[in-house]
Design an enzyme around this catalytic site. Structure first.
Site, short mmCIF file in Angstrom:
data_model
loop_
_atom_site.label_atom_id
_atom_site.label_comp_id
_atom_site.label_asym_id
_atom_site.label_seq_id
_atom_site.Cartn_x
_atom_site.Cartn_y
_atom_site.Cartn_z
N ASP A 84 68.34 48.58 51.03
CA ASP A 84 69.33 47.89 50.21
C ASP A 84 70.43 48.89 49.91
O ASP A 84 70.21 50.11 49.93
CB ASP A 84 68.68 47.32 48.93
CG ASP A 84 69.55 46.24 48.29
OD1 ASP A 84 70.66 45.98 48.79
OD2 ASP A 84 69.11 45.65 47.27
N ASP B 77 61.46 40.51 50.33
CA ASP B 77 60.94 41.74 49.73
C ASP B 77 60.73 41.46 48.27
O ASP B 77 61.46 40.62 47.69
CB ASP B 77 61.94 42.89 49.87
CG ASP B 77 63.05 42.80 48.83
OD1 ASP B 77 62.94 43.42 47.77
OD2 ASP B 77 64.03 42.05 49.07
N1 PRF Z 1 72.07 42.04 46.11
C1 PRF Z 1 71.48 43.20 46.56
N2 PRF Z 1 70.17 43.44 46.36
C2 PRF Z 1 69.43 42.53 45.69
C3 PRF Z 1 69.99 41.33 45.21
C4 PRF Z 1 71.37 41.05 45.42
O1 PRF Z 1 71.95 40.02 45.04
C5 PRF Z 1 68.93 40.63 44.57
C6 PRF Z 1 69.03 39.32 43.87
N3 PRF Z 1 67.83 38.60 43.88
C7 PRF Z 1 67.79 41.44 44.70
N4 PRF Z 1 68.11 42.57 45.37
N5 PRF Z 1 72.22 44.09 47.20
#
Ligand code: PRF
Length: 370
Positions: free
Chosen positions: A88, A267
């Site tokens: 992420d 995840d």
């Molecule tokens: N954006 C990013 N990571 C995330 C989310 C998002 O909106 C969420 C929302 N459930 C979890 N992890 N970059």
């Protein structure tokens, strides 16, 4: 990178192909935020056949930092994990964890939750960081607006997320992998629970031609009814020939309901976080294994799902937790991750043999009773 193998209704089975191996979908990705799936040894992850794990740019950037990761030759070598990793981008975590933070067109300014030091994430530098990490699937910087924000704010924020996606894409195209393994870039769709915003956001991101599409901004406090209604729509806006990833979701029933709506990748921290609280997932529902009712319960932790914890008795695991023995937390975490992998893997099998909908209803009927 994606091959659609079978579709029944909206539910899909597919194959994501990376240089570090194939990922059959639907897939659950165990969360290894800080270069470890907490409490779960890499050997255990291999043994349970985890196809991919997730890590996080925000945490890795703060610790161990980009210099160490570059010197290590990337995250795979650093943590001894050879299969695929998705990272992420860190914006979501900078927003939810950092003390002071401020968002502007340029990016996100934040103060580290560890030592208060000041940093900035931009669409460009989070791509550079993920090049250093060497993740197989890279996510662009986005903003996940709070559910309580006005539609006007969410619209402005979504427009900025789209401009950030384009900047990330340009940076990604103008840079190369550092470790001779191909990397893929997904987009993150936003738009809150507003269909018009979801639709326009998806359309513009699809025109930019990413390798896959994530659905962000859900499971942020809306009701399940609103979650599923938005998901029905958000998923239908995405191209059939690319993988779809629902970020940060969710409970077993959320996952099955999302698979039914066409989502391929998931995840969630639930298995490891709840494992550390002594909550164990089984087909019958969850057990709070610390409870005194298990003190003399010598039945297996789980009769049906096989993990390297399932043959121990409930009484033994409870004992380990009661004395704060780290093995107790590890066994609960391992079992829960195995359960979530079993859930996604069984969904995959049942889509292939045409019985997914039936199996899902049957599973949820017994699962929900507890
Ligand atoms: N954006 C990013 N990571 C995330 C989310 C998002 O909106 C969420 C929302 N459930 C979890 N992890 N970059």
């Amino acid at each position: 990178m994606f091959e659609l193998i079978k579709q029944v209704g909206e539910a899909r089975v597919g194959r994501v192909v990376t240089n570090r191996g194939e990922i059959l979908t639907p897939v659950f990705m165990p969360v290894g935020t800080r270069a470890t799936v907490r409490g779960v040894h890499q050997h255990e992850l291999m043994r349970m056949n985890s196809q991919v794990i997730l890590s996080n740019t925000y945490h890795l950037y703060l610790k161990p930092g980009m210099v160490v990761l570059k010197n290590a030759g990337g995250l795979h070598k650093f943590m001894g994990w050879e299969k695929p990793i998705l990272t992420d981008s860190g914006g979501f975590q900078a927003f939810s964890l950092a003390g002071l933070r401020e968002i502007s067109e340029q990016g996100i300014n934040f103060k580290s939750h560890i030592d208060g030091s000041k940093h900035m994430f931009t669409p460009e530098n989070v791509i550079d960081f993920q090049r250093v990490i060497g993740s197989d699937i890279v996510m662009p910087l986005d903003e996940c607006p709070a559910y309580s924000e006005s539609k006007n704010y969410i619209e402005k924020s979504t427009e900025r997320t789209i401009r950030w996606a384009e900047r990330s894409r340009v940076r990604f195209e103008n840079t190369s992998p550092l470790y001779e393994k191909e990397q893929f870039l997904f987009a993150i769709t936003q738009g809150g629970v507003h269909k018009d915003l979801r639709e326009s956001c998806s359309k513009l991101l699809i025109e930019m031609n990413f390798d896959g599409y994530a659905i962000g901004g859900l499971a942020v406090g809306e009701s399940e009814e609103v979650l599923y209604e938005t998901l029905d729509f958000a998923s239908s806006c995405l191209p059939k020939e690319k993988p779809r990833y629902l970020m940060g979701v969710g409970t077993p029933s959320n996952i099955l309901n999302a698979i039914e709506r066409g989502v391929d990748m998931f995840d969630c921290v639930i298995p490891t976080r709840e494992g550390r609280n002594g909550r164990v997932y089984t087909k019958g529902g969850t057990l709070s294994i610390r409870s005194a009712r298990y003190a003399n319960d010598f039945s297996r932790l789980d009769e049906e799902i096989e993990s390297s914890a399932s043959h121990f008795s409930k009484a033994y695991i409870r004992h380990l937790l009661t004395i704060n023995e780290m093995l107790g937390l590890m066994l609960c975490s391992i079992h829960n991750v195995v359960f979530f992998l079993w859930l996604a893997g069984t969904a995959r099998e049942k889509i292939l043999d045409g019985s997914f909908k039936f199996w899902k209803e049957e599973f949820l009927a017994t699962y929900d009773k507890n």
